[in-house]
Design a protein around this motif. Sequence first.
Motif, short mmCIF file in Angstrom:
data_model
loop_
_atom_site.label_atom_id
_atom_site.label_comp_id
_atom_site.label_asym_id
_atom_site.label_seq_id
_atom_site.Cartn_x
_atom_site.Cartn_y
_atom_site.Cartn_z
N ALA A 99 3.39 -10.17 2.13
CA ALA A 99 4.08 -10.43 0.86
C ALA A 99 5.29 -11.32 1.12
N ARG A 100 5.78 -11.92 0.03
CA ARG A 100 7.04 -12.66 0.08
C ARG A 100 7.61 -12.75 -1.33
N ARG A 101 8.88 -12.98 -1.38
CA ARG A 101 9.53 -13.25 -2.66
C ARG A 101 9.33 -14.72 -3.00
N ARG A 102 9.14 -15.03 -4.26
CA ARG A 102 8.92 -16.42 -4.66
C ARG A 102 10.07 -17.32 -4.20
N SER A 103 11.28 -16.81 -4.19
CA SER A 103 12.46 -17.61 -3.86
C SER A 103 12.65 -17.79 -2.35
N GLU A 104 11.80 -17.17 -1.52
CA GLU A 104 11.95 -17.25 -0.07
C GLU A 104 10.64 -17.69 0.57
N GLN A 105 10.72 -18.32 1.71
CA GLN A 105 9.51 -18.79 2.39
C GLN A 105 8.98 -17.81 3.42
N HIS A 106 9.86 -16.93 3.94
CA HIS A 106 9.39 -16.02 4.99
C HIS A 106 8.66 -14.81 4.37
N PHE A 107 7.76 -14.26 5.16
CA PHE A 107 6.96 -13.14 4.69
C PHE A 107 7.66 -11.82 5.03
N LEU A 108 7.42 -10.84 4.18
CA LEU A 108 8.11 -9.55 4.23
C LEU A 108 7.15 -8.42 4.57
N PRO A 109 7.69 -7.29 5.00
CA PRO A 109 6.82 -6.13 5.19
C PRO A 109 6.08 -5.81 3.88
N ALA A 110 4.82 -5.51 4.03
CA ALA A 110 3.97 -5.24 2.86
C ALA A 110 3.16 -3.98 3.12
N MET A 111 3.47 -2.94 2.40
CA MET A 111 2.75 -1.68 2.53
C MET A 111 1.93 -1.44 1.26
N PRO A 112 0.66 -1.16 1.40
CA PRO A 112 -0.16 -0.91 0.21
C PRO A 112 0.35 0.29 -0.60
N CYS A 113 0.27 0.17 -1.91
CA CYS A 113 0.67 1.26 -2.78
C CYS A 113 -0.36 2.40 -2.67
N GLY A 114 -0.08 3.52 -3.28
CA GLY A 114 -0.97 4.67 -3.22
C GLY A 114 -2.34 4.39 -3.79
N ALA A 115 -2.40 3.68 -4.92
CA ALA A 115 -3.70 3.38 -5.53
C ALA A 115 -4.54 2.50 -4.60
N CYS A 116 -3.91 1.53 -3.96
CA CYS A 116 -4.64 0.65 -3.04
C CYS A 116 -5.11 1.43 -1.81
N ARG A 117 -4.28 2.33 -1.32
CA ARG A 117 -4.69 3.15 -0.18
C ARG A 117 -5.92 3.98 -0.53
N GLN A 118 -5.95 4.52 -1.74
CA GLN A 118 -7.09 5.33 -2.16
C GLN A 118 -8.35 4.46 -2.25
N VAL A 119 -8.24 3.27 -2.81
CA VAL A 119 -9.40 2.38 -2.91
C VAL A 119 -9.86 1.94 -1.51
N MET A 120 -8.92 1.61 -0.65
CA MET A 120 -9.27 1.25 0.72
C MET A 120 -10.00 2.41 1.40
N ALA A 121 -9.53 3.61 1.16
CA ALA A 121 -10.17 4.80 1.74
C ALA A 121 -11.59 4.97 1.22
N GLU A 122 -11.82 4.63 -0.03
CA GLU A 122 -13.17 4.72 -0.61
C GLU A 122 -14.14 3.82 0.14
N TYR A 123 -13.70 2.58 0.43
CA TYR A 123 -14.58 1.66 1.15
C TYR A 123 -14.78 2.10 2.60
N GLU A 124 -13.76 2.66 3.21
CA GLU A 124 -13.92 3.16 4.57
C GLU A 124 -14.91 4.33 4.58
N HIS A 125 -14.79 5.22 3.62
CA HIS A 125 -15.71 6.35 3.51
C HIS A 125 -17.14 5.87 3.24
#
Length: 161
Positions: A99-125
């Motif tokens: 991820a990054r902020r539109r006003s900055e060029q460098h990339f930032l730590p990006a942690m998936p939200c809870g809903a994304c973690r659940q969907v990712m877990a569905e595909y892993e399962h």
Amino acid sequence: MASELNINICIDVLDSMDELSEQERQAMELAQQAANDAYAPYSNFLVGSALVLEDGTLFKGSNQENAAYPSGLCAERTALFAMSAYHPNKKIKLIAVTARRRSEQHFLPAMPCGACRQVMAEYEHKQQEPIPVLLQGPEGKFYRCRSVGDLLPFQFTKDHL
């Protein structure tokens, strides 16, 4: 008498892009490109995700915001749902997120939200094998999780229905 359950999660911390495998580097670069293409006029927080499939196919997704905020969708789910629509039976070998902020060029730590973690877990399962997750970390570092389960150790699956 109560007992204790200990959960140990090991996440690799990589100091730079140089420590990534070629496949991881390609996925992270595609995730960065996807972040740059995000539609995020409200938060100005650009998130990109990339998937590597078992045959080497790369898929990307970016966050898609909407004036009716709940109607938007995160980058991870955008990539996963599109991939599943086009390649429903292919296994995922890696998920990368940045991820990054539109006003900055460098990339930032990006942690998936809870809903994304659940969907990712569905595909892993669904595929019955771990999906490694590569996350942008702070100060140019990267976090490599060996499985979605590292991000969501107590998962809700179809087995619970």
